[in-house]
Each structure stands twice: as C-alpha cells, then as structure tokens.
Design an enzyme around this catalytic site. Sequence first.
Site, PDB file in Angstrom:
ATOM      1  CD  GLU A   1      -2.819   1.041  -0.418  1.00 18.34           C
ATOM      2  OE1 GLU A   1      -2.359   1.430  -1.526  1.00 18.34           O
ATOM      3  OE2 GLU A   1      -3.808   0.590  -0.301  1.00 18.34           O
TER       4      GLU A   1
ATOM      5  CG  ASP B   1      -7.265   2.346  -4.303  1.00 17.08           C
ATOM      6  OD1 ASP B   1      -6.669   1.411  -4.921  1.00 17.08           O
ATOM      7  OD2 ASP B   1      -7.018   3.695  -4.263  1.00 17.08           O
TER       8      ASP B   1
END
Length: 519
Positions: A242, A318
Amino acid sequence: MALGSRLSRLSTFRRKVLAAGAVLALTFGIAVETTAVSHAAVTGPCDIYASGGTPCVAAHSTTRALYGSYNGSLYQVRRASDSATANIGVLSAGGYANAAAQDSFCANTSCVITVIYDQSGRGNNLTDAPAGGAAGGPDNLANAYAAPTVLNGHKAYGVYVAAGTGYRNDHTNGIATGDNAEGEYAVFDGTHYNGGCCFDYGNAETNNNDDGNGTMEAIYFGNIKVWGYGSGNGPWIMADMENGLYSGQNAGYNANDPTINYRYTTAIIKGTANKWAIRGGNAQSGGLSTFYSGPRPNVSGYNPMRKQGAIILGIGGDNSKGSAGTFYEGVMTSGYPSDATENSVQANIVAAGYSSGSSSGGLTPGSRISVRATTSCCTSDYLRHDDADTKAVISAISSSSSATDKADATWIVRAGLADSSCVSFESANDSGQFLRHYNYELYIAANDGSSVFAQDATFCPKAGNSGQGTSFQSVNYNTKYIRHFNYTAYIASNGGSNAWDSTTSWADDTSWVVSTPWA
C-alpha cells in the site's frame, strides 16, 4: 495499492503421462488428452505447506486441485445466453480441472468466471470486486475462455484479467492481519502484463479503500515504475504494501530484483515481523531464486505492518483496476514458509506440467505472430494498428522499419474470446487492446468484458479464400472475413452494399500469411 496516492514434500517427482493409447487433439496448439491418466501429483502444494507447519488458509486455482484429496469445485462460470451458472470441478480427487464441462456448458455462447472457490475449506472464495476509493464497481468478470492452458496434456483455463477486471473477498477467515506472518505464491503468465495499477494477488484492505502504508501485503506483477521497480524493462515481482510497490528495503529502484517473464512464472511474497522476501522462478522447470530477503522497507508505516486480511486478485487494495495479467493458481498461508518448503512447492508446480500446447508458433494461443497480406500489390504489407489513431491498417514492414512499426505489426494470439476454437488478436505492444470490428471497420480497443466485444474480437481461421494462407472469418458475421481495402482493414463479404465488399480481389484481400513476429 492506491491509484490516487501512488499508483509430499515433493522434491523431484515428475508427472508421467501414459503414452500407450493416448490421443491428442490439437485445437490451435491446445492439446486435449483423451485417454491419458487424469490425476495430478499425489501431493498438492497445500499438503506441502501443511507439512512445513505453514498451512494454506486460502487456495485458489482454475486449473487443478491444490490438495491431493480435494474433490470439490474449482470455479463457477456464467453463460451469456441465459445467465445460468455451473460449477467446474476436477476430473478426480487431487486432479486437473474438468475443462470439458466448461466447454459443454458454454457451447455456442460466451461465459465469464463468477466465483473462484477456496480449496482450503475456510470459505475464502473470490467473486467480482465491489467499488473502492479509486474506481467504481462491481468490477468486470474474466472471460472464461481467454486463458487456455495445458497441464500434463489436460486442457484447462486460467483467469485472464483485462483492465477493469477484478476479484475480491472482504470477509475472510484465517488470513493474516496486523504484523502476523504469512506466505503467498501465484503462477502467472509472465508474458501478459502492463504498467497499470495494479495486478495483485494477496492481502488487502477490508473496506476497499487506501488505508495507508502497511495495510496490504500482496504479490504484484507488472512493469509500472512509479512506486518502485527492478532491473531491466520488467515485468517484476514486487510486494504491494500500500502506497508503494517494493522490490527491496529501499523505495524506488532495486537492482537485485530482475525482469522475470517466463511464459509460466512462479511468484512468491512472504512476510513476518520486520522481515519479508521476494522469490520467483520458471513454473515449467528449475528452482526458485531469492530476489530479496531482509528487513521491512525503511519508510515510515511498514514496520510493524497493519495488514487487514482481505484477498484481492487483479486489482489494487482500493480497487485500482487499470492492470492486466493472467492467474492460474495461488495460495496464502498462515505463518512464514521456509525456503525449503517453497522449493518443494516449486517442484510440485513444475511437475504439474504447465504448457501452452504446441510450441511451433502459428496460431497457438500465447504465440506472437505477424500477419502478411497476399494480394500482389501488397505482399510486403502487414496488418497493424495505426499510431495516429486506433484503426487497423496494412503497411510495408521490413527489417529496416522502426521498432514502433514492427511492434505495431505484431500480435499475441489468444483463444477466441467468444469461441475458444477460434482466435482473438491482442496487440503485442499495447496489452489488453484487441483487434475488433465496429461498424465493419477494424480497430484496437480495450476488452470491456462484454459479450458484444468478445464476439467482435473473435475470428475463426479457415483455409485461405484464394487458395493460399489463412482467412479469418468473423464469428458473429459468418459471411464476412478480415480484408484490407485501400490499406484499411475491415470485415467484408464477397459482394455487398459497402465499398469494401467489392468482389474485385476479394479472395486475395481476405487471404493472409501467418508469419514470424516482427517484435
């Protein structure tokens, strides 16, 4: 990774296929075994992980059982004609996928993969991904025919991810969270990738948003360079943690992470408290190499990790979904597997006998080709996409042509998106872009996963209409063939109301020679 903020104990056993009485039917290079044995290796990868003290907590494959005793469904398909679904299982316990069941169920229509079942018994199935912070959803589903393969003579299908395709499970059981240890491996098509974000398999956020550094730990495969990269031009195996794709301890470039693009590539990421590793190798032969093993990235937020335990395939945490790739099998473990355990798993993968069928080129799915015109005016001209727009044209290509022109005239053969007995043509230098007709003219366009696109991008090879080469019949307009007319490409009938349907030179203009690729 967020688009907005950053982009048993099987050691040497090899599967033997009975030769006596075996009959192989080749469909554009895809071998279909009719009488050979139907069992995979007696021990599966997850049996090996369990023996090593790091059991699988998720096991996904559309090609084979990952436990020696597994006798359930591998995946589910849904057909376009009536939206009915069918589960595709194995030929026998511990064996290969029953591809014939898919072929029968999906005959005369198209199918998508709706569920990839978890073989671990924990219910960590993958379905179409919902919307996330970077992109809406639900995501597209993979065309069930777009990634044919062969395992020890047995036909099977992988999961072909075009941009916009993605799978997810936000409500998992047993997947590592926080700084707890885990291992992940996957078998990918090392020739199918792009620079989009992000072709991942592994651990992600449970709310579909970018929750910051250290909230993911997934295998990434591709050649994006925005957040980290290795040596050469890629693709690389990296870890999506991430807000960063990491190939070592340092952010950005890491020279020890090599370009790795075997047709079948084994990719491994594993992590524990302040330690993680990247390993990889050729899924068809040999062992694994370690490309990194050491401390967590020296950037704030990654030590300790804050993993959340969702599972993603083909997308970022996401729901960033600009990526492309092909997945055949993969697992996630509880605990940090030893190198020795992973080496045995690699031997098991090699023994599974992944192959694209015939390696003789031509119209074998996965092969690269160029397509030459045969009309007397144009025997040095090749079918290509035009740099100025998205149209398909013909133009002269030679050894002195630019690298761009050569690449534009090179195509990757794929099993037909609407009919696996036919073919589709993917641009070799613009991954995910396929040759398709629209208003009878040919263009390259991104696969949107629709039935209409699949049909418009599928062509059935026939003996050349002029008596030489090959002609390519449109699957949804069976009187029309790929034709060049005034140097532009169409699908055309032999006579009709359109100028490109002219009977003059029609047989020659619709006959092509499948040639050695220019790039």
